[in-house]
Design a protein around this motif. Structure first.
Motif, short mmCIF file in Angstrom:
data_model
loop_
_atom_site.label_atom_id
_atom_site.label_comp_id
_atom_site.label_asym_id
_atom_site.label_seq_id
_atom_site.Cartn_x
_atom_site.Cartn_y
_atom_site.Cartn_z
N UNK A 183 0.81 -1.22 0.00
CA UNK A 183 0.00 0.00 0.00
C UNK A 183 0.84 1.27 0.00
N UNK A 184 2.18 1.14 0.10
CA UNK A 184 3.03 2.34 0.06
C UNK A 184 2.83 3.09 -1.26
N UNK A 185 2.90 4.41 -1.27
CA UNK A 185 2.82 5.16 -2.53
C UNK A 185 3.92 4.72 -3.50
N UNK A 186 3.61 4.79 -4.80
CA UNK A 186 4.56 4.34 -5.81
C UNK A 186 5.89 5.07 -5.70
N UNK A 191 20.61 7.00 -4.69
CA UNK A 191 20.49 8.10 -3.75
C UNK A 191 21.45 7.92 -2.60
N UNK A 192 21.79 9.00 -1.93
CA UNK A 192 22.72 8.91 -0.81
C UNK A 192 21.99 8.86 0.53
N UNK A 193 20.71 9.22 0.56
CA UNK A 193 19.96 9.24 1.81
C UNK A 193 18.84 8.22 1.76
N UNK A 194 18.45 7.68 2.93
CA UNK A 194 17.32 6.74 2.96
C UNK A 194 16.04 7.43 2.58
N UNK A 195 15.06 6.68 2.04
CA UNK A 195 13.79 7.27 1.65
C UNK A 195 13.04 7.80 2.86
N UNK A 196 12.20 8.76 2.62
CA UNK A 196 11.46 9.39 3.72
C UNK A 196 10.21 8.61 4.05
N UNK A 197 10.37 7.30 4.27
CA UNK A 197 9.23 6.47 4.64
C UNK A 197 8.79 6.80 6.06
N UNK A 198 7.51 6.75 6.29
CA UNK A 198 7.03 6.95 7.65
C UNK A 198 7.35 5.72 8.47
N UNK A 199 7.59 5.90 9.77
CA UNK A 199 7.83 4.76 10.64
C UNK A 199 6.58 3.88 10.65
N UNK A 200 6.77 2.60 10.47
CA UNK A 200 5.61 1.71 10.42
C UNK A 200 6.01 0.31 10.82
N UNK A 201 5.01 -0.51 11.11
CA UNK A 201 5.27 -1.91 11.42
C UNK A 201 5.45 -2.67 10.12
N UNK A 202 6.54 -3.41 9.99
CA UNK A 202 6.83 -4.12 8.75
C UNK A 202 7.24 -5.54 9.08
N UNK A 203 7.11 -6.42 8.08
CA UNK A 203 7.64 -7.76 8.22
C UNK A 203 9.10 -7.75 7.82
N UNK A 204 9.95 -8.43 8.58
CA UNK A 204 11.35 -8.51 8.21
C UNK A 204 11.84 -9.94 8.31
N UNK A 205 13.01 -10.19 7.74
CA UNK A 205 13.59 -11.52 7.81
C UNK A 205 14.99 -11.51 7.24
N UNK A 206 15.51 -12.66 6.91
CA UNK A 206 16.88 -12.76 6.42
C UNK A 206 16.93 -13.67 5.21
N UNK A 207 17.79 -13.35 4.25
CA UNK A 207 18.12 -14.27 3.18
C UNK A 207 19.55 -14.74 3.45
N UNK A 208 19.71 -16.02 3.70
CA UNK A 208 21.03 -16.57 4.00
C UNK A 208 21.45 -17.47 2.84
N UNK A 209 22.50 -17.10 2.14
CA UNK A 209 22.97 -17.89 1.03
C UNK A 209 24.46 -17.65 0.86
N UNK A 210 25.18 -18.54 0.13
CA UNK A 210 26.60 -18.28 -0.11
C UNK A 210 26.78 -16.88 -0.69
N UNK A 211 27.76 -16.17 -0.22
CA UNK A 211 27.99 -14.79 -0.63
C UNK A 211 28.35 -14.71 -2.11
N UNK A 212 27.59 -13.97 -2.92
CA UNK A 212 27.96 -13.83 -4.33
C UNK A 212 29.20 -12.98 -4.49
N UNK A 213 29.76 -13.02 -5.66
CA UNK A 213 30.92 -12.19 -5.90
C UNK A 213 30.52 -10.72 -5.82
N UNK A 214 31.49 -9.89 -5.54
CA UNK A 214 31.22 -8.47 -5.34
C UNK A 214 30.59 -7.86 -6.60
#
Length: 302
Positions: free
Chosen positions: A18-21, A272-295
């Motif tokens: 539902x975040x604005x485009x 961009x150099x700065x984080x987006x101006x998203x409003x503070x909100x409750x979000x789902x988070x997690x982790x992707x764990x996989x072999x580290x790709x090349x740089x």
């Protein structure tokens, strides 16, 4: 305490649909400029109520958002988490995936599921079939999609779908476009072990551990499946988490699986150099764990 090898951890984001485009694209640029691994978007047409009751919560359409994200980023993986085969025809999914893989220069992951959300099926007049037939539809769909993405022509005759001498051109940029399946059911796990490249499940850590054990059993069901899983499959876990970090929204826990050749779409990147101006909100988070790709590096466009 005994020490052991721990795989590097990569973070991916699954923003609220539902975040604005403008905010979604600003978030994607910011994440892509950092070390975030992927950008996932829910493939639903309304918020879930658990019943036939309609939700008026706004939600942007997944397959319109993902090409836009591909166009403004150059490094992150991206894909739907996940596209329901109860709603989408497999030929549509394969052709969309191949095209977005070209837009992203080989960064697309096709997330698939059998479909489950009651209210969107009810509201739009799309039948939500009984679980057994829904899984049969899913199995036919993933087989058709894999063939369309890999083979010159596809012929398939099943209980639900019939495909005749069907092309899917151009083929994806990736030699094997990865298919991720989001599921926890035992029959779906067996299908995932046979046909998918990555797997995602949802829940608390104790429940996820049980499902991961079930997935290992599905992979061990036959020697051929066991060899394929060891060579290709990644596993992931998503869990609801409250966060107050601006712009960060969601993830999963991915363990094992090979690193695929990462590509850079340098012509579209102006990080961009700065984080987006998203409003503070409750979000789902997690982790992707996989072999580290090349740089990977992201060059600014001209």
């Amino acid at each position: 305490m005994a020490s052991g090898y721990v795989r590097p951890v990569d973070f991916s984001v699954w923003p609220n649909m539902s975040y604005p485009v403008e905010e979604l694209l600003d978030l994607a640029r910011w994440l892509d400029a950092g070390d975030w691994h992927g950008f996932w978007f829910a493939d639903h047409y309304m918020g879930n109520t658990g019943t036939t009751e309609v939700s008026d919560t706004p939600g942007h359409e997944c397959w319109a958002i993902l090409p836009a994200v591909a166009a403004v980023t150059c490094r992150m993986r991206l894909g739907p988490l996940v596209a329901p085969t109860s709603i989408h025809h497999p030929a549509l999914l394969a052709n969309r995936a191949a095209t977005i893989d070209h837009l992203s220069n080989g960064r697309f992951v096709l997330g698939l599921g059998a479909g489950w959300q009651i209210n969107e099926h009810h509201a739009y007049g799309i039948e939500l079939e009984a679980p057994g037939r829904r899984v049969t539809r899913f199995e036919e769909s993933i087989r058709i999609i894999r063939s369309l993405l890999d083979e010159r022509r596809t012929d398939f005759t099943g209980e639900i779908h019939t495909i005749r001498d069907a092309p899917c051109e151009p083929k994806p940029v990736q030699d094997r476009l990865p298919i991720l399946v989001g599921t926890g059911g035992d029959r779906m796990l067996r299908i995932t072990a046979r046909h998918a490249d990555e797997w995602n499940t949802w829940g608390r850590p104790d429940g996820a551990a049980e499902r991961m054990a079930a997935m290992r059993s599905a992979c061990d069901a036959s020697a051929a499946t066991r060899r394929r899983c060891a060579a290709q499959c990644s596993r992931s876990w998503s869990s609801p988490t409250m966060t107050r970090r601006r712009g960060a929204c969601s993830t999963a826990l991915e363990v094992s699986g090979p690193s695929r050749g990462d590509r850079t779409n340098s012509s579209n990147c102006s990080p961009p150099t700065d984080p987006p101006a998203s409003t503070n909100s409750s979000c789902r988070t997690g982790l992707w764990v996989r072999p580290r790709p090349r740089d990977r590096t992201c060059s600014s466009g001209s």
